[in-house]
Design an enzyme around this catalytic site. Structure first.
Site, PDB file in Angstrom:
ATOM      1  N   ARG A  15       0.914  -1.358   0.136  1.00 52.74           N
ATOM      2  CA  ARG A  15       0.062   0.206   0.094  1.00 52.74           C
ATOM      3  C   ARG A  15       0.876   1.318   0.018  1.00 52.74           C
ATOM      4  O   ARG A  15       0.892   1.869  -0.995  1.00 52.74           O
ATOM      5  CB  ARG A  15      -1.073   0.024   1.169  1.00 52.74           C
ATOM      6  CG  ARG A  15      -2.353   0.872   1.083  1.00 52.74           C
ATOM      7  CD  ARG A  15      -1.741   2.374   1.507  1.00 52.74           C
ATOM      8  NE  ARG A  15      -1.191   2.684   2.461  1.00 52.74           N
ATOM      9  CZ  ARG A  15      -0.658   3.512   3.197  1.00 52.74           C
ATOM     10  NH1 ARG A  15      -0.513   4.808   2.495  1.00 52.74           N
ATOM     11  NH2 ARG A  15      -0.058   3.718   4.447  1.00 52.74           N
ATOM     12  N   HIS A 207       4.381   4.023  12.984  1.00 49.40           N
ATOM     13  CA  HIS A 207       4.666   3.906  11.341  1.00 49.40           C
ATOM     14  C   HIS A 207       5.705   4.841  11.105  1.00 49.40           C
ATOM     15  O   HIS A 207       5.665   6.057  11.314  1.00 49.40           O
ATOM     16  CB  HIS A 207       3.157   4.475  10.748  1.00 49.40           C
ATOM     17  CG  HIS A 207       3.320   4.307   9.249  1.00 49.40           C
ATOM     18  ND1 HIS A 207       2.853   3.526   8.659  1.00 49.40           N
ATOM     19  CD2 HIS A 207       3.879   5.346   8.656  1.00 49.40           C
ATOM     20  CE1 HIS A 207       3.045   3.741   7.417  1.00 49.40           C
ATOM     21  NE2 HIS A 207       3.474   4.993   6.988  1.00 49.40           N
ATOM     22  N   CYS A 240       4.611   8.976   0.598  1.00 52.74           N
ATOM     23  CA  CYS A 240       3.244   9.512   0.406  1.00 52.74           C
ATOM     24  C   CYS A 240       3.376  10.459  -0.894  1.00 52.74           C
ATOM     25  O   CYS A 240       3.962  11.329  -0.830  1.00 52.74           O
ATOM     26  CB  CYS A 240       2.972  10.392   1.789  1.00 52.74           C
ATOM     27  SG  CYS A 240       1.232  11.125   1.368  1.00 52.74           S
ATOM     28  N   ASN A 249       9.303   3.458   3.760  1.00 50.69           N
ATOM     29  CA  ASN A 249       9.363   3.117   5.232  1.00 50.69           C
ATOM     30  C   ASN A 249      10.462   2.388   5.673  1.00 50.69           C
ATOM     31  O   ASN A 249      11.269   2.469   5.028  1.00 50.69           O
ATOM     32  CB  ASN A 249       8.038   2.210   5.197  1.00 50.69           C
ATOM     33  CG  ASN A 249       6.697   2.737   5.120  1.00 50.69           C
ATOM     34  OD1 ASN A 249       6.352   2.808   3.901  1.00 50.69           O
ATOM     35  ND2 ASN A 249       6.012   3.330   5.700  1.00 50.69           N
TER      36      ASN A 249
END
Ligand code: COA
Ligand code: ZN
Length: 316
Positions: A15, A207, A240, A249
């Site tokens: 995702r 996160h 993002c 990440n």
């Protein structure tokens, strides 16, 4: 150092990672990666998002991916939604958990979901209603928890107000997201020390993005305070599309390697995970930022240089 016996990793690469890839990744490849991650023992996967297909065209196949993955018992399959329309789609696709998104800063929330924070809260209440009717648990993520690429510092009280509103509407799981890798370990610890005693029933997730190489230090700081849920991306994919300067990440296999080296269990097979990361590199056609895939694990040994073996002192 105080470490838990076990932590729970949520893989977000398909995702948070795939959403920013410019070339469309074939649906069958997305399904293959999710299945392989589950086979490696990953306990939670944020598979995709149910957002506007024009806004994030890469994930326009969310329904098909959810319908065609093989559900492994022991893995929880989640999807990200920004509003009730997304929640209806996610519930219809039988996700195990709905992940929601709102930012701690107004500018990022407007850039990301075209809503003020107050408008998002109205939508998230509607998400809660959809989820309650469907019997699906909800986990609420808070973007830009530790800093905003447009506004800079996000005061802790501003983050607290957003968390409080989510808790008021019934959120039990809250994820603090460092969307563009601005947090440092001392800041993460200070935020958790402030929030944890105020919201004692919340299950916290961190996160992280490794934009400035602070992701693992931040995770260690959170772990020392008792946080045991962490999001990460295979190979270090991610970023993002609506946050300038965002990058991947924390890399799942690097994090799992670090945890296993410290004796912290994840339930994940590291060799299988490294194989998935290699496959993802093949699929997207470029190398990813992960380190372990290049260096091997800490247990890797190299052959001795010529002549050294003969000169080694014998152990007595
Ligand atoms: N899935 C599919 N379509 C959606 C949708 C969803 N979750 N939410 C809204 N829509 C549709 C509406 O039905 C409407 O369609 P119509 O024009 O055919 O009537 C249209 O989108 C506009 O609806 P509106 O509520 O005004 O949405 P918007 O244009 O303001 O966009 C979001 C808001 C939240 C849907 C959009 O900004 C978005 O998808 N953002 C996701 C960003 C993201 O994924 N960021 C990365 C994660 S951190
Ligand atoms: Zn993210």
């Amino acid at each position: 150092m105080k470490v838990p016996e076990r932590v729970t990793i949520c893989e977000v690469g398909t995702r948070d990672g795939f959403q920013i890839e410019p070339d469309f990744i074939a649906t069958e490849h997305k399904i293959e990666v999710v299945n392989q991650l589950a086979e490696a023992g990953v306990p939670r996967i944020e598979v995709t998002s149910f957002v506007h297909p024009k806004v994030v065209p890469q994930l326009r196949d969310a329904e098909e991916v959810m319908a065609k993955i093989r559900r492994r018992p022991g893995t929880r399959y989640a999807a990200l939604v920004p509003n009730d329309k997304g929640a209806v789609r996610a519930a219809d696709a039988r996700v195990d958990v709905i992940h929601t998104v709102v930012s701690a800063s107004e500018s990022h929330n407007l850039a990301n979901v075209n809503m003020t924070v107050a408008e998002s809260m109205v939508k998230l209440r509607a998400v809660m209603d959809v989820a309650t009717k469907a019997g699906t648990p909800v986990h609420c993520g808070v973007s830009t928890s530790f800093g905003c690429p447009f506004e800079g510092d996000v005061p802790l009280l501003q983050l607290e107000r957003v968390v409080a509103r989510l808790v008021d509407m019934g959120a039990r799981g809250i994820g603090l997201a460092d969307t563009t890798g601005m947090a440092n370990p001392r800041q993460v610890a200070a935020a958790l020390e402030h929030l944890m005693p105020k919201f004692t029933r919340v299950e916290w997730t961190l996160h992280t993005h490794d934009t400035r190489a602070m992701a693992i230090p931040n995770i260690l700081a959170a772990m020392e305070l008792g946080v045991t849920n962490f999001d990460s991306s295979i190979g270090g994919l991610g970023g993002c599309p609506f946050a300038p300067g965002a990058s991947g990440n924390v890399c799942t296999e690097d994090l799992v390697h670090c945890l296993h080296a410290m004796g912290v269990e994840t339930g994940i097979d590291l060799d299988k995970l490294i194989a998935v990361s290699k496959r993802v590199q093949e699929i997207i056609g470029r190398a990813l930022p992960g380190q372990i895939i290049k260096a091997g694990t800490y247990a890797r040994k190299y052959p001795l240089p010529d002549g050294v073996a003969a000169r080694l002192p014998r152990a007595s």
